[in-house]
Design an enzyme around this catalytic site. Structure first.
Site, short mmCIF file in Angstrom:
data_model
loop_
_atom_site.label_atom_id
_atom_site.label_comp_id
_atom_site.label_asym_id
_atom_site.label_seq_id
_atom_site.Cartn_x
_atom_site.Cartn_y
_atom_site.Cartn_z
N ALA A 233 17.25 13.04 -18.03
CA ALA A 233 15.84 12.85 -17.71
C ALA A 233 15.72 12.01 -16.46
O ALA A 233 16.29 10.93 -16.37
CB ALA A 233 15.10 12.17 -18.86
N CYS A 234 14.98 12.51 -15.45
CA CYS A 234 14.76 11.73 -14.24
C CYS A 234 13.28 11.39 -14.11
O CYS A 234 12.48 11.77 -14.96
CB CYS A 234 15.20 12.52 -13.00
N THR A 235 12.93 10.69 -13.05
CA THR A 235 11.57 10.18 -12.94
C THR A 235 10.53 11.28 -12.82
O THR A 235 9.58 11.34 -13.60
CB THR A 235 11.45 9.26 -11.71
N THR B 127 16.65 16.14 -13.25
CA THR B 127 16.93 16.29 -14.67
C THR B 127 17.86 17.48 -14.90
O THR B 127 18.85 17.38 -15.63
CB THR B 127 15.60 16.54 -15.42
#
Lengths: 105, 365
Positions: free
Chosen positions: A8-10, A16
């Site tokens: 999970a990325c920002t 992601t």
């Protein structure tokens, strides 16, 4: 090892999924079995099943943000790492994890 | 080590806040800009008429944008304290808006609420019969009251003052200093291709966007798009200076650039770090400076070239982007050396090119 992971990325639109791919490549290159779930802006995809989590020896969280459902991994060994690290050097990352785990055992 | 770990934790909370805020800011921002574009097309006076389509679209966007601060505060509090953080987080964010502490107030408020809720859960013990009251009554009441009072009487004022003076300073800037400021912001946006420096600049621009200052956001766009565009130009100028796998990377990096994702160029930058970063920063410095001087403004925080028509002065934006990309491309082509066999071999060791110490992770359990 059997591994499950979450990526999970920002922004949840690109990294992601790159992180998921790299993580799987890195783990497979080192001969591990791996399943990776993504938590992007669109929601959870490739959701880990109960059995996958139960039989896993290790949980890798390649996450930059708070993720949902972390309680699923209670009592598991968890490696937490920024997505950028996994994306940059997936194989090297796996090697270092292996080394670290065999030391701390 | 402990210090850097705390830093990571705090960064995680802020990033969680931003990840919940992004869809809101994009949706509402584009809706608002859409209203303005439609209004301009069918006659600017329609924007003033209550109930007309452009007016309503702008309204929807504005109402949506008004929720940014509560949402980021709630998401940060959620990241720290889980579900009990959300309700007081929304409220503290709303308070921050009301007393003009804005974006920064919202972020600090989120942290305040998050840790407060955690402390309440840890230290306040109630008899078992009252346990049910804890989540619905005691935690919300205590956390909202305490954090609200702190926000209003203690931290709100100074934050509002800082924020207003920053905005005042930015608005008073002219000519040379404006160019310099835009240049520095542009360089920051480009410098590490989506890394921490870029994210810092990005947060700064997003914060100002919430306050209605749209220039830096346009600089962010140009700084994020120039590296892939500039390198592509350089590739077409001097194809012999790029390896086979760099060519492949570029095929992905260019379309990613259109969508304002810079990271695609990292594999290309890796082999020739100083030259690639150097020429990209040079291009972005000029383009960022031009954007600030020309008064190009972006009312949306993300969306790549697709949302450029919604900018103020979209043609000037494209001009700045073009100039910056050409500067980057030409500089890089002049600077780069021809590919040798050794360089082609460099690509083979893709995964082992990182310093072992750069790989940091934590093991739990």
């Amino acid at each position: 090892m059997k591994i499950v992971g979450v990526a999970a990325c920002t922004a949840g639109i690109a990294h992601t999924y790159i992180a998921r791919e790299k993580l799987m490549k890195g783990a497979q290159a080192r001969g591990h079995e791996i399943h990776v779930e993504t938590q992007g802006t669109i929601g959870i995809e490739n959701k880990l099943t109960q059995e996958q989590i139960q039989s896993a020896d290790l949980v890798i969280l390649a996450v930059d943000i708070k993720i949902g459902g972390e309680e699923r991994f209670k009592n598991k060994k968890i490696v937490r790492v920024p997505t950028a690290t996994v994306i940059k050097a997936p194989v090297q990352f796996m090697e270092k994890v292996e080394k670290e785990l065999s030391v701390s055992k | 080590m402990a210090k850097s770990k705390n830093f990571t934790v705090i960064k995680n909370h802020i990033l969680t806040g931003i990840s919940y805020m992004l869809p809101l800011i994009v949706g509402a921002g584009v809706c608002m800009a859409l209203g303005q574009v439609i209004g301009r097309l069918i006659g600017a006076e329609t924007l003033e008429i209550e109930g007309s389509l452009p007016w309503v679209l702008v309204q929807i966007g504005a109402w949506g944008l008004g929720l940014i601060v509560p949402v980021i505060a709630a998401a940060i509090a959620y990241s720290i304290a889980d579900k009990p953080g959300i309700a007081p987080g929304v409220i503290i964010g709303f308070i921050a808006n009301q007393i003009e502490a804005g974006f920064i107030g919202g972020i600090l408020g989120g942290f305040l609420v998050g840790y407060l809720v955690r402390a309440i859960m840890k230290y306040i013990k109630v008899p078992k019969s009252l346990q049910g009251l804890m989540p619905v009554m005691i935690i919300p009441l205590l956390s909202i009251t305490i954090s609200g009072l702190i926000m209003y009487f203690v931290i709100g004022g100074p934050i509002a003052y800082l924020q207003n003076s920053l905005i005042g300073f930015l608005e008073s800037m002219q000519g040379g200093s404006q160019f310099l400021f835009g240049g520095i912001l542009g360089s920051m946006a480009t410098f590490d291709f989506g890394g921490p420096v870029n994210k810092t600049m990005s947060m700064f621009a997003d914060g100002l966007l919430v306050e209605g200052v749209y220039g830096p956001e346009a600089v962010k766009f140009v700084g994020s798009i120039i590296p892939p565009f500039g390198i592509t130009i350089s590739y077409f100028l001097t194809k012999n200076k790029y390896t086979k796998s760099e060519k492949e990377s570029l095929k992905a990096a260019f379309p990613m650039g259109i969508a304002m994702i810079t990271e695609g160029v990292i594999p290309i930058a890796a082999r020739d770090l100083i030259k690639v970063v150097g020429s990209c920063v040079l291009g972005s410095f000029v383009a960022g400076g031009l954007i600030m001087t020309w008064g190009v403004e972006a009312p949306v925080p993300h969306g790549g070239l697709f949302v450029v028509p919604l900018f103020t002065n979209p043609w000037l934006f494209m001009a700045a982007l073009g100039i910056g990309s050409v500067i980057t491309g030409v500089t890089l082509s002049l600077w780069k050396k021809q590919v040798t066999e050794e360089d082609e071999a460099f690509d083979e060791m893709e995964s082992n090119s990182v310093d072992d110490d750069a790989i940091v992770f934590t093991v739990e359990g």
